[in-house]
Design a protein around this motif. Structure first.
Motif, PDB file in Angstrom:
ATOM      1  N   LYS A  85      -5.792   8.728   0.245  1.00 20.29           N
ATOM      2  CA  LYS A  85      -5.396   9.935   0.974  1.00 20.29           C
ATOM      3  C   LYS A  85      -4.591   9.541   2.213  1.00 20.29           C
ATOM      4  O   LYS A  85      -5.142   8.961   3.166  1.00 20.29           O
ATOM      5  CB  LYS A  85      -6.675  10.687   1.395  1.00 20.29           C
ATOM      6  CG  LYS A  85      -6.429  12.000   2.092  1.00 20.29           C
ATOM      7  CD  LYS A  85      -6.131  13.091   1.094  1.00 20.29           C
ATOM      8  CE  LYS A  85      -5.900  14.417   1.814  1.00 20.29           C
ATOM      9  NZ  LYS A  85      -5.294  15.421   0.929  1.00 20.29           N
ATOM     10  N   HIS A  86      -3.288   9.834   2.174  1.00 23.35           N
ATOM     11  CA  HIS A  86      -2.414   9.445   3.290  1.00 23.35           C
ATOM     12  C   HIS A  86      -1.141  10.278   3.192  1.00 23.35           C
ATOM     13  O   HIS A  86      -0.700  10.578   2.090  1.00 23.35           O
ATOM     14  CB  HIS A  86      -2.089   7.947   3.172  1.00 23.35           C
ATOM     15  CG  HIS A  86      -1.515   7.349   4.419  1.00 23.35           C
ATOM     16  ND1 HIS A  86      -2.217   7.275   5.607  1.00 23.35           N
ATOM     17  CD2 HIS A  86      -0.309   6.780   4.670  1.00 23.35           C
ATOM     18  CE1 HIS A  86      -1.447   6.688   6.510  1.00 23.35           C
ATOM     19  NE2 HIS A  86      -0.289   6.394   5.973  1.00 23.35           N
ATOM     20  N   PRO A  87      -0.537  10.645   4.328  1.00 29.65           N
ATOM     21  CA  PRO A  87       0.723  11.408   4.229  1.00 29.65           C
ATOM     22  C   PRO A  87       1.752  10.625   3.414  1.00 29.65           C
ATOM     23  O   PRO A  87       2.043   9.481   3.732  1.00 29.65           O
ATOM     24  CB  PRO A  87       1.164  11.530   5.696  1.00 29.65           C
ATOM     25  CG  PRO A  87      -0.086  11.354   6.501  1.00 29.65           C
ATOM     26  CD  PRO A  87      -0.963  10.427   5.713  1.00 29.65           C
ATOM     27  N   THR A 113      -5.964   0.177   2.806  1.00 23.19           N
ATOM     28  CA  THR A 113      -5.570   0.611   4.128  1.00 23.19           C
ATOM     29  C   THR A 113      -4.752   1.890   4.077  1.00 23.19           C
ATOM     30  O   THR A 113      -4.175   2.235   3.054  1.00 23.19           O
ATOM     31  CB  THR A 113      -4.821  -0.487   4.904  1.00 23.19           C
ATOM     32  OG1 THR A 113      -4.692  -0.063   6.275  1.00 23.19           O
ATOM     33  CG2 THR A 113      -3.449  -0.742   4.335  1.00 23.19           C
ATOM     34  N   ASP A 114      -4.760   2.598   5.204  1.00 24.12           N
ATOM     35  CA  ASP A 114      -4.118   3.895   5.337  1.00 24.12           C
ATOM     36  C   ASP A 114      -4.715   4.880   4.338  1.00 24.12           C
ATOM     37  O   ASP A 114      -4.076   5.295   3.375  1.00 24.12           O
ATOM     38  CB  ASP A 114      -2.594   3.754   5.219  1.00 24.12           C
ATOM     39  CG  ASP A 114      -2.029   2.953   6.383  1.00 24.12           C
ATOM     40  OD1 ASP A 114      -2.528   1.846   6.612  1.00 24.12           O
ATOM     41  OD2 ASP A 114      -1.133   3.446   7.094  1.00 24.12           O
ATOM     42  N   ASN A 115      -5.950   5.208   4.603  1.00 28.84           N
ATOM     43  CA  ASN A 115      -6.726   6.044   3.694  1.00 28.84           C
ATOM     44  C   ASN A 115      -7.657   6.924   4.530  1.00 28.84           C
ATOM     45  O   ASN A 115      -8.634   6.445   5.088  1.00 28.84           O
ATOM     46  CB  ASN A 115      -7.547   5.133   2.767  1.00 28.84           C
ATOM     47  CG  ASN A 115      -8.277   5.922   1.702  1.00 28.84           C
ATOM     48  OD1 ASN A 115      -7.970   7.087   1.455  1.00 28.84           O
ATOM     49  ND2 ASN A 115      -9.246   5.281   1.072  1.00 28.84           N
ATOM     50  N   SER A 161       0.847  -1.201   0.000  1.00 29.31           N
ATOM     51  CA  SER A 161       0.000   0.000   0.000  1.00 29.31           C
ATOM     52  C   SER A 161       0.882   1.251   0.000  1.00 29.31           C
ATOM     53  O   SER A 161       0.599   2.217  -0.685  1.00 29.31           O
ATOM     54  CB  SER A 161      -0.927   0.000   1.215  1.00 29.31           C
ATOM     55  OG  SER A 161      -0.181  -0.023   2.416  1.00 29.31           O
ATOM     56  N   HIS A 162       1.949   1.205   0.769  1.00 33.48           N
ATOM     57  CA  HIS A 162       2.921   2.293   0.865  1.00 33.48           C
ATOM     58  C   HIS A 162       4.040   1.833   1.784  1.00 33.48           C
ATOM     59  O   HIS A 162       3.912   0.810   2.460  1.00 33.48           O
ATOM     60  CB  HIS A 162       2.256   3.582   1.371  1.00 33.48           C
ATOM     61  CG  HIS A 162       1.725   3.496   2.774  1.00 33.48           C
ATOM     62  ND1 HIS A 162       0.892   2.483   3.195  1.00 33.48           N
ATOM     63  CD2 HIS A 162       1.913   4.281   3.863  1.00 33.48           C
ATOM     64  CE1 HIS A 162       0.587   2.665   4.473  1.00 33.48           C
ATOM     65  NE2 HIS A 162       1.204   3.741   4.910  1.00 33.48           N
ATOM     66  N   PRO A 163       5.157   2.572   1.792  1.00 32.43           N
ATOM     67  CA  PRO A 163       6.317   2.034   2.514  1.00 32.43           C
ATOM     68  C   PRO A 163       6.464   2.464   3.972  1.00 32.43           C
ATOM     69  O   PRO A 163       7.573   2.422   4.485  1.00 32.43           O
ATOM     70  CB  PRO A 163       7.496   2.538   1.657  1.00 32.43           C
ATOM     71  CG  PRO A 163       6.994   3.775   1.019  1.00 32.43           C
ATOM     72  CD  PRO A 163       5.521   3.697   0.939  1.00 32.43           C
ATOM     73  N   HIS A 164       5.383   2.838   4.652  1.00 29.99           N
ATOM     74  CA  HIS A 164       5.519   3.089   6.090  1.00 29.99           C
ATOM     75  C   HIS A 164       5.875   1.767   6.794  1.00 29.99           C
ATOM     76  O   HIS A 164       5.524   0.693   6.329  1.00 29.99           O
ATOM     77  CB  HIS A 164       4.225   3.680   6.672  1.00 29.99           C
ATOM     78  CG  HIS A 164       4.058   5.134   6.340  1.00 29.99           C
ATOM     79  ND1 HIS A 164       2.851   5.792   6.419  1.00 29.99           N
ATOM     80  CD2 HIS A 164       4.964   6.055   5.920  1.00 29.99           C
ATOM     81  CE1 HIS A 164       3.015   7.059   6.067  1.00 29.99           C
ATOM     82  NE2 HIS A 164       4.284   7.245   5.759  1.00 29.99           N
ATOM     83  N   TRP A 165       6.574   1.900   7.945  1.00 31.42           N
ATOM     84  CA  TRP A 165       7.137   0.722   8.615  1.00 31.42           C
ATOM     85  C   TRP A 165       6.151  -0.422   8.788  1.00 31.42           C
ATOM     86  O   TRP A 165       6.478  -1.581   8.573  1.00 31.42           O
ATOM     87  CB  TRP A 165       7.653   1.124  10.007  1.00 31.42           C
ATOM     88  CG  TRP A 165       9.008   1.699   9.974  1.00 31.42           C
ATOM     89  CD1 TRP A 165       9.951   1.537   8.992  1.00 31.42           C
ATOM     90  CD2 TRP A 165       9.609   2.532  10.978  1.00 31.42           C
ATOM     91  NE1 TRP A 165      11.097   2.222   9.333  1.00 31.42           N
ATOM     92  CE2 TRP A 165      10.916   2.827  10.528  1.00 31.42           C
ATOM     93  CE3 TRP A 165       9.164   3.034  12.195  1.00 31.42           C
ATOM     94  CZ2 TRP A 165      11.782   3.617  11.279  1.00 31.42           C
ATOM     95  CZ3 TRP A 165      10.021   3.812  12.939  1.00 31.42           C
ATOM     96  CH2 TRP A 165      11.314   4.109  12.489  1.00 31.42           C
ATOM     97  N   ASP A 166       4.931  -0.081   9.243  1.00 31.38           N
ATOM     98  CA  ASP A 166       3.981  -1.147   9.563  1.00 31.38           C
ATOM     99  C   ASP A 166       3.516  -1.907   8.320  1.00 31.38           C
ATOM    100  O   ASP A 166       2.762  -2.865   8.434  1.00 31.38           O
ATOM    101  CB  ASP A 166       2.778  -0.598  10.354  1.00 31.38           C
ATOM    102  CG  ASP A 166       2.154   0.649   9.747  1.00 31.38           C
ATOM    103  OD1 ASP A 166       2.889   1.463   9.146  1.00 31.38           O
ATOM    104  OD2 ASP A 166       0.930   0.809   9.872  1.00 31.38           O
ATOM    105  N   HIS A 167       3.991  -1.498   7.141  1.00 34.97           N
ATOM    106  CA  HIS A 167       3.584  -2.153   5.897  1.00 34.97           C
ATOM    107  C   HIS A 167       4.742  -2.846   5.183  1.00 34.97           C
ATOM    108  O   HIS A 167       4.541  -3.462   4.140  1.00 34.97           O
ATOM    109  CB  HIS A 167       2.888  -1.146   4.987  1.00 34.97           C
ATOM    110  CG  HIS A 167       1.697  -0.527   5.669  1.00 34.97           C
ATOM    111  ND1 HIS A 167       0.414  -0.987   5.491  1.00 34.97           N
ATOM    112  CD2 HIS A 167       1.627   0.459   6.598  1.00 34.97           C
ATOM    113  CE1 HIS A 167      -0.412  -0.291   6.273  1.00 34.97           C
ATOM    114  NE2 HIS A 167       0.305   0.588   6.955  1.00 34.97           N
ATOM    115  N   ILE A 168       5.962  -2.692   5.718  1.00 39.84           N
ATOM    116  CA  ILE A 168       7.121  -3.316   5.064  1.00 39.84           C
ATOM    117  C   ILE A 168       8.019  -4.100   6.026  1.00 39.84           C
ATOM    118  O   ILE A 168       8.890  -4.844   5.591  1.00 39.84           O
ATOM    119  CB  ILE A 168       8.010  -2.265   4.349  1.00 39.84           C
ATOM    120  CG1 ILE A 168       8.575  -1.252   5.350  1.00 39.84           C
ATOM    121  CG2 ILE A 168       7.235  -1.555   3.246  1.00 39.84           C
ATOM    122  CD1 ILE A 168       9.721  -0.417   4.774  1.00 39.84           C
TER     123      ILE A 168
HETATM  124 ZN   LIG Z   1       0.869   4.789   6.730  1.00 37.14          ZN
END
Ligand SMILES: [Zn+2]
Ligand SMILES: [Zn+2]
Lengths: 296, 128
Positions: free
Chosen positions: A154-156, A175-177, A73-80
């Motif tokens: 929509k997410h930082p 997720t993260d939206n 979904s994106h590379p924030h820690w909780d996703h990688i």
């Molecule tokens: Zn995130």
């Protein structure tokens, strides 16, 4: 198991950071990771810490080479963060496709970047598996026997949602939206929270008539006012999205690390009540829970 | 805890290992088995002690966990144990498996979960 079957298994349903311990044991403390089996094709959405356990499971349950279609979904820690601990990545017989938008191998680069130098003892280049970056052609891609469509959220820093289509069935991973930033009338959601929160048509389209929507639902209504702009929606707003788009089943996920099992139960039952009160009797709502497999 | 030794180097004792062996709770003790109790429907009150690595649940004569109801399939679901936890998996049953009201294909069970197979409702109670 017929080859037309579509299965979804939750390996990590927690947002932001892992939360081990008795307060979170029932829903689980691992961060974002969902397995989708489309016939023989294995798709994985997000590589949070739940991915480690999927790796253990694959190691025990199959002797044949593993091919993984990995969508982030994106590379924030909780996703990688689970990726360096994904056992099959160390096997030379494994193939991992890491998908990203066309002309952009950012996800692949960031996944490998977290294994550089001081962060982790093993280099990405030392992993045994064949790990390949793959791009969407426009907004969709064929991944094994399934088709995956992507949409922006929509997410930082931005995030992507994915819709899987297989054998006439559909599953959306979103997720993260922060849907609440995109409401047609943001103020109304604060002033009359019980009213249906209307969303623009282009947000309904990617989830329209989905058999299952797995969606970030991190905050209860009363928590959101202090967290505007953090990148996550109110659970109740996700209910309204699912209801307006004719979704059949809604799995609330990316549970807040502060929420115990009981608090998640409260978020889920409030969401169910809301759907009934607004007249959406057919929408089934539940909290995503580690170790649960659904047949779509 | 770092300890200055004569000379200029520092020695680190492995405090964790030393202390952990003295913690009482870590002594092996007999395990209490997990239980499935029929809390509603036919057979209400029946308790099954879960000790085997595999159970077949259903109304058939040759299953290892028998549920006496016409709404239960002959072979309805399997229970398997891994790492001390039981997972229930639907075995192509007619009426499905509900976990706390949600139809699932499979699920790792947790203390207090309610499983429904046909009209038989079972509560899962974790041992220690
Ligand atoms: Zn995130
Ligand atoms: Zn997140």
């Amino acid at each position: 198991m017929s080859s037309e079957d579509l299965f979804v298994r939750f390996w990590g349903v927690r947002g932001s950071i892992p939360t081990p311990g008795p307060r979170t044991r029932r829903y689980g403390g691992n961060t974002s990771c969902v397995e989708v089996r489309a016939g023989k094709t294995l798709l994985v959405f997000d590589a949070g810490t739940g991915l480690r356990e999927l790796g253990v499971h694959l190691g025990r349950s199959t002797d044949s080479p593993v091919t993984v279609h990995l969508f982030l979904s994106h590379p924030h820690w909780d996703h990688i963060q689970g990726f360096p601990f994904f056992g099959p990545a160390y096997e030379s017989s494994t193939t991992i496709y890491v998908y990203g938008p066309r002309g952009d191998d950012k996800h692949y680069q960031l996944l490998s970047g977290q294994m550089s130098n001081a962060y982790f003892p093993v280099r990405f280049s030392e992993l045994g598996a064949r790990i390949l970056a793959r791009s969407f052609k426009g907004t969709s891609v064929d991944a094994g026997d399934a088709t995956v469509h992507l949409f922006e959220q929509k997410h930082p820093g931005g995030s992507l949602g994915f819709r899987v289509e297989y054998a006439g069935k559909s599953v959306v991973f979103s997720t993260d939206n922060e849907l609440d930033q995109l409401l047609l009338d943001k103020q109304a959601a604060f002033e009359s929270p019980d009213e249906l929160r209307k969303l623009p048509k282009e947000l309904l389209k990617p989830v329209q008539d989905a058999d299952l929507l797995i969606a970030d639902a991190q905050y209860a209504d009363d928590e959101y006012a202090q967290r505007v702009g953090w990148g996550h929606p109110r659970a109740n707003t996700v209910v309204d999205l699912a209801a307006q788009a004719g979704v059949r089943r809604l799995a609330l996920t990316h549970h807040d690390p502060m929420h115990s099992d009981r608090e998640i139960d409260v978020v889920v039952s409030e969401a169910e009540l809301r759907a009934r009160r607004l007249g959406f009797e057919d929408l089934e709502i539940f909290g995503a829970r580690e170790g649960v497999t659904l047949k779509i | 805890m770092p300890r200055r030794s004569p000379g200029s180097t520092q020695d680190f004792e492995d405090v964790h290992t030393r202390v952990a062996t003295r913690v009482r709770g870590l002594r092996p003790r007999p395990e209490r088995p997990h239980l499935l109790e029929v809390v509603d429907g036919p057979g209400k009150g029946t308790r099954f002690r879960l000790e085997a690595a595999l159970y077949e649940m259903g109304r058939g004569a040759n299953v290892s966990l028998q549920l006496d109801s016409d709404e239960v399939s002959r072979l309805h679901a399997r229970l398997t144990r891994a790492d001390g936890e039981y997972t229930v998996e639907d075995a192509h049953s007619r009426n499905g498996v509900l976990l706390n009201g949600l139809r699932v294909h499979a699920a790792v069970l947790r203390d207090g979960d309610e499983l429904q197979l046909g009209d038989v409702v079972l509560k899962y109670l974790e041992g220690t």
